[in-house]
Design a protein around this motif. Structure first.
Motif, PDB file in Angstrom:
ATOM      1  N   GLY A 141      58.410  24.850  44.441  1.00 46.10           N
ATOM      2  CA  GLY A 141      57.917  26.105  43.896  1.00 46.10           C
ATOM      3  C   GLY A 141      57.976  27.253  44.876  1.00 46.10           C
ATOM      4  O   GLY A 141      57.280  28.264  44.708  1.00 46.10           O
ATOM      5  N   VAL A 142      58.795  27.101  45.913  1.00 47.28           N
ATOM      6  CA  VAL A 142      58.991  28.155  46.909  1.00 47.28           C
ATOM      7  C   VAL A 142      60.194  28.993  46.486  1.00 47.28           C
ATOM      8  O   VAL A 142      61.254  28.442  46.168  1.00 47.28           O
ATOM      9  CB  VAL A 142      59.227  27.556  48.308  1.00 47.28           C
ATOM     10  N   LYS A 143      60.051  30.295  46.496  1.00 45.85           N
ATOM     11  CA  LYS A 143      61.147  31.165  46.075  1.00 45.85           C
ATOM     12  C   LYS A 143      62.162  31.306  47.196  1.00 45.85           C
ATOM     13  O   LYS A 143      61.831  31.715  48.315  1.00 45.85           O
ATOM     14  CB  LYS A 143      60.618  32.544  45.693  1.00 45.85           C
ATOM     15  N   ALA A 144      63.407  30.969  46.905  1.00 45.94           N
ATOM     16  CA  ALA A 144      64.503  31.189  47.845  1.00 45.94           C
ATOM     17  C   ALA A 144      65.016  32.607  47.644  1.00 45.94           C
ATOM     18  O   ALA A 144      65.550  32.942  46.586  1.00 45.94           O
ATOM     19  CB  ALA A 144      65.621  30.182  47.606  1.00 45.94           C
ATOM     20  N   VAL A 145      64.837  33.435  48.649  1.00 46.10           N
ATOM     21  CA  VAL A 145      65.289  34.826  48.584  1.00 46.10           C
ATOM     22  C   VAL A 145      66.677  34.885  49.198  1.00 46.10           C
ATOM     23  O   VAL A 145      66.854  34.615  50.386  1.00 46.10           O
ATOM     24  CB  VAL A 145      64.313  35.750  49.339  1.00 46.10           C
ATOM     25  N   SER A 146      67.664  35.210  48.385  1.00 42.82           N
ATOM     26  CA  SER A 146      69.046  35.174  48.858  1.00 42.82           C
ATOM     27  C   SER A 146      69.383  36.402  49.688  1.00 42.82           C
ATOM     28  O   SER A 146      69.042  37.529  49.329  1.00 42.82           O
ATOM     29  CB  SER A 146      70.019  35.044  47.685  1.00 42.82           C
ATOM     30  N   LEU A 147      70.060  36.145  50.801  1.00 40.13           N
ATOM     31  CA  LEU A 147      70.514  37.194  51.710  1.00 40.13           C
ATOM     32  C   LEU A 147      72.041  37.198  51.687  1.00 40.13           C
ATOM     33  O   LEU A 147      72.669  36.353  52.331  1.00 40.13           O
ATOM     34  CB  LEU A 147      69.999  36.925  53.128  1.00 40.13           C
ATOM     35  N   PRO A 148      72.676  38.090  50.934  1.00 37.57           N
ATOM     36  CA  PRO A 148      74.137  38.119  50.900  1.00 37.57           C
ATOM     37  C   PRO A 148      74.711  38.380  52.286  1.00 37.57           C
ATOM     38  O   PRO A 148      74.170  39.177  53.062  1.00 37.57           O
ATOM     39  CB  PRO A 148      74.442  39.282  49.939  1.00 37.57           C
ATOM     40  N   THR A 149      75.779  37.684  52.608  1.00 43.17           N
ATOM     41  CA  THR A 149      76.413  37.827  53.912  1.00 43.17           C
ATOM     42  C   THR A 149      77.557  38.822  53.836  1.00 43.17           C
ATOM     43  O   THR A 149      78.086  39.124  52.765  1.00 43.17           O
ATOM     44  CB  THR A 149      76.929  36.471  54.416  1.00 43.17           C
ATOM     45  N   GLY A 150      77.947  39.320  55.011  1.00 41.43           N
ATOM     46  CA  GLY A 150      79.007  40.311  55.081  1.00 41.43           C
ATOM     47  C   GLY A 150      80.325  39.726  55.526  1.00 41.43           C
ATOM     48  O   GLY A 150      80.649  38.569  55.220  1.00 41.43           O
ATOM     49  N   GLY A 152      83.167  37.867  57.306  1.00 41.79           N
ATOM     50  CA  GLY A 152      83.120  36.607  58.014  1.00 41.79           C
ATOM     51  C   GLY A 152      81.935  35.735  57.637  1.00 41.79           C
ATOM     52  O   GLY A 152      81.654  34.744  58.311  1.00 41.79           O
ATOM     53  N   LEU A 153      81.236  36.102  56.548  1.00 42.67           N
ATOM     54  CA  LEU A 153      80.052  35.368  56.067  1.00 42.67           C
ATOM     55  C   LEU A 153      78.923  35.351  57.095  1.00 42.67           C
ATOM     56  O   LEU A 153      78.120  34.417  57.141  1.00 42.67           O
ATOM     57  CB  LEU A 153      80.427  33.936  55.661  1.00 42.67           C
ATOM     58  N   ILE A 154      78.835  36.391  57.907  1.00 43.39           N
ATOM     59  CA  ILE A 154      77.776  36.528  58.908  1.00 43.39           C
ATOM     60  C   ILE A 154      76.605  37.299  58.305  1.00 43.39           C
ATOM     61  O   ILE A 154      76.793  38.405  57.783  1.00 43.39           O
ATOM     62  CB  ILE A 154      78.288  37.250  60.171  1.00 43.39           C
ATOM     63  N   PRO A 155      75.386  36.773  58.353  1.00 41.74           N
ATOM     64  CA  PRO A 155      74.234  37.497  57.807  1.00 41.74           C
ATOM     65  C   PRO A 155      73.799  38.635  58.726  1.00 41.74           C
ATOM     66  O   PRO A 155      74.009  38.585  59.942  1.00 41.74           O
ATOM     67  CB  PRO A 155      73.161  36.417  57.716  1.00 41.74           C
ATOM     68  N   ASP A 156      73.183  39.636  58.131  1.00 49.35           N
ATOM     69  CA  ASP A 156      72.754  40.839  58.857  1.00 49.35           C
ATOM     70  C   ASP A 156      71.232  40.827  59.005  1.00 49.35           C
ATOM     71  O   ASP A 156      70.508  40.814  58.004  1.00 49.35           O
ATOM     72  CB  ASP A 156      73.199  42.077  58.079  1.00 49.35           C
ATOM     73  N   PRO A 179      78.000  26.236  53.436  1.00 47.78           N
ATOM     74  CA  PRO A 179      79.379  25.866  53.123  1.00 47.78           C
ATOM     75  C   PRO A 179      80.464  26.746  53.729  1.00 47.78           C
ATOM     76  O   PRO A 179      81.639  26.463  53.535  1.00 47.78           O
ATOM     77  CB  PRO A 179      79.406  26.044  51.606  1.00 47.78           C
ATOM     78  N   GLY A 180      80.079  27.827  54.432  1.00 49.06           N
ATOM     79  CA  GLY A 180      81.070  28.853  54.762  1.00 49.06           C
ATOM     80  C   GLY A 180      81.899  28.617  55.997  1.00 49.06           C
ATOM     81  O   GLY A 180      82.913  29.289  56.200  1.00 49.06           O
ATOM     82  N   GLY A 181      81.461  27.726  56.890  1.00 49.97           N
ATOM     83  CA  GLY A 181      82.204  27.471  58.115  1.00 49.97           C
ATOM     84  C   GLY A 181      81.982  28.493  59.210  1.00 49.97           C
ATOM     85  O   GLY A 181      82.479  28.311  60.323  1.00 49.97           O
ATOM     86  N   ALA A 182      81.252  29.552  58.934  1.00 51.36           N
ATOM     87  CA  ALA A 182      81.070  30.621  59.927  1.00 51.36           C
ATOM     88  C   ALA A 182      80.248  30.134  61.111  1.00 51.36           C
ATOM     89  O   ALA A 182      79.263  29.402  60.955  1.00 51.36           O
ATOM     90  CB  ALA A 182      80.380  31.818  59.288  1.00 51.36           C
ATOM     91  N   GLU A 183      80.659  30.549  62.305  1.00 49.15           N
ATOM     92  CA  GLU A 183      79.910  30.290  63.534  1.00 49.15           C
ATOM     93  C   GLU A 183      79.180  31.580  63.894  1.00 49.15           C
ATOM     94  O   GLU A 183      79.805  32.581  64.248  1.00 49.15           O
ATOM     95  CB  GLU A 183      80.862  29.870  64.646  1.00 49.15           C
ATOM     96  N   TYR A 184      77.877  31.574  63.779  1.00 47.94           N
ATOM     97  CA  TYR A 184      77.118  32.797  63.989  1.00 47.94           C
ATOM     98  C   TYR A 184      77.128  33.195  65.463  1.00 47.94           C
ATOM     99  O   TYR A 184      76.834  32.353  66.329  1.00 47.94           O
ATOM    100  CB  TYR A 184      75.673  32.630  63.525  1.00 47.94           C
ATOM    101  N   PRO A 185      77.450  34.449  65.762  1.00 47.56           N
ATOM    102  CA  PRO A 185      77.416  34.899  67.156  1.00 47.56           C
ATOM    103  C   PRO A 185      76.022  34.731  67.764  1.00 47.56           C
ATOM    104  O   PRO A 185      75.001  34.841  67.068  1.00 47.56           O
ATOM    105  CB  PRO A 185      77.800  36.378  67.051  1.00 47.56           C
TER     106      PRO A 185
END
Length: 398
Positions: A141-150, A152-156, A179-185
């Motif tokens: 019952g926890v709301k997952a708040v989606s954060l769209p990535t930019g 290279g699929l890196i979140p801001d 699933p995106g494969g991105a390596e976050y800096p």
């Protein structure tokens, strides 16, 4: 068939995506000259090295304690080994009592989330998300708040800051990403840690695929902070890990949590209730692997990086396809078909003998981007298999 009574939170949780995709194989035959190429799941198919298997077998035969309950938070020797190796790898100080061993990394995530958020609370997760994270939050019952990535699929972090509300408890990152494969800096991860600290949130970082990062050295610097575990009003950050991929121990279910001792004291309540203790034989295998297989894991990393290069090069040759992210075990792409991703993915089974997952399994139903996206889990096919996959995709007509 209708089931009553049924917890509405469970009823409202999506079906397991990999299991749903496997049902698409029903009634489809794959001739010997065109066998199924299954790139739907990120799990090693080969067994562990013989030495590791022998260590498990010998323990099963000769160590009576291997068949008994163990400590709820895991074997002391394995916890100490993780603490020592992680301290060296990340350049920080991690103590044995800041490590817990779990029945796989999914359980590690569930255990941590139980200590953080309850029904009505919110957790921020970048999209595309790891579906099991979203499923667990839905079940609670926890709301997952989606954060769209930019790009290279890196979140801001600034975009994440705008999503924080009075019920937000945590931010979850997965790097290298599933699933995106991105390596976050490292600077991105540091910025998220600073945001979480400033707003009194916990940053949870799932590093299941850290052993296959294309970069050398530590992927981030968070453990170099003497106060990484938090204190006072700072709740610290939490690190999650899986032994499944590095040592091919998927069936033994061995994961880890690195967090403050106070957090682990709460985690212990959950683990004691759902499993009592992690499996002894899997832990024995993980410990043997950590002590003996560093060179072997390094070679596995080189092989995965070669497959990553092969699939990146192959995707460039497919007209109309666009690579959004590629790394660790995954390529995440946009497809050129006019069909929505779920229908296109099901058609691929019949028309190309390829099983993969549509982007809708990693996105909110309200996000149209998922209809154009696919995940390819390429770690289980070698470079020759990748060439075959590219050939089948290239031969498609739209």
């Amino acid at each position: 068939m209708r089931i009553a009574p049924l917890n509405p939170a469970i009823a409202g949780t999506s079906v397991p995506p990999v299991m749903e995709a496997r049902r698409w194989l029903g009634g489809v035959t794959f001739p010997p000259d065109r066998p199924l190429i299954n790139v739907s799941q990120a799990a090693p198919l080969d067994p562990p090295p013989e030495g590791l298997r022998r260590a498990i077998a010998e323990a099963a035969l000769n160590d009576p304690a291997a068949h008994l309950y163990g400590p709820v938070l895991g074997m002391a020797a394995l916890r100490a080994e993780v603490a020592a190796q992680w301290s060296r790898a990340y350049g920080g100080q991690i103590a044995e009592n800041q490590v817990a061993i779990t029945q796989g990394c999914n359980q590690a995530f569930c255990a941590v989330m139980v200590t953080l958020a309850g029904a009505g609370d919110e957790v921020i997760i970048p999209t595309p998300w790891y579906f099991n994270h979203k499923m667990w939050l839905d079940m609670q019952g926890v709301k997952a708040v989606s954060l769209p990535t930019g790009a290279g699929l890196i979140p801001d972090p600034q975009a994440a800051a705008a999503l924080i509300g009075p019920r937000t408890k945590a931010i979850v990152l997965v790097s290298p990403n599933n699933p995106g494969g991105a390596e976050y800096p490292a600077e991105t991860i540091r910025a998220f840690r600073d945001l979480a600290r400033a707003r009194g949130l916990v940053l949870v970082i799932d590093e299941t695929y850290r052993d296959f990062d294309a970069r050398t050295g530590a992927p981030h610097t968070l453990f170099t902070d003497p106060d990484w575990a938090g204190g006072g009003t700072d709740p610290g950050f939490v690190h999650l890990y899986s032994f499944s991929k590095a040592y091919r121990l998927t069936g033994h279910r061995v994961g880890a949590i690195v967090a403050s001792t106070a957090r682990l004291a709460e985690v212990e309540k959950f683990l004691d209730t759902v499993a009592i203790c992690p499996g002894q034989l899997g832990q024995i295998g993980a410990l043997w692997g950590m002590r003996n297989l560093s060179a072997w894991v390094a070679a596995e990393r080189i092989e995965i990086l070669a497959r990553r290069a092969a699939i990146s090069a192959g995707l460039v040759t497919l007209p109309g396809w666009k690579t959004l992210g590629c790394g660790a075990y995954f390529a995440y792409v946009e497809h050129p078909s006019p069909l929505p991703a779920p229908q296109f993915a099901q058609n691929l089974v019949r028309e190309a003998g390829v099983l993969l997952l549509p982007g809708t399994m990693f996105m909110p139903v309200t996000d149209p981007a998922g209809q154009r996206q696919l995940r390819i889990a390429f770690a289980n096919i070698d470079t020759a298999g990748i060439a075959l996959l590219m050939g089948r995709l290239r031969a498609l007509t739209f």
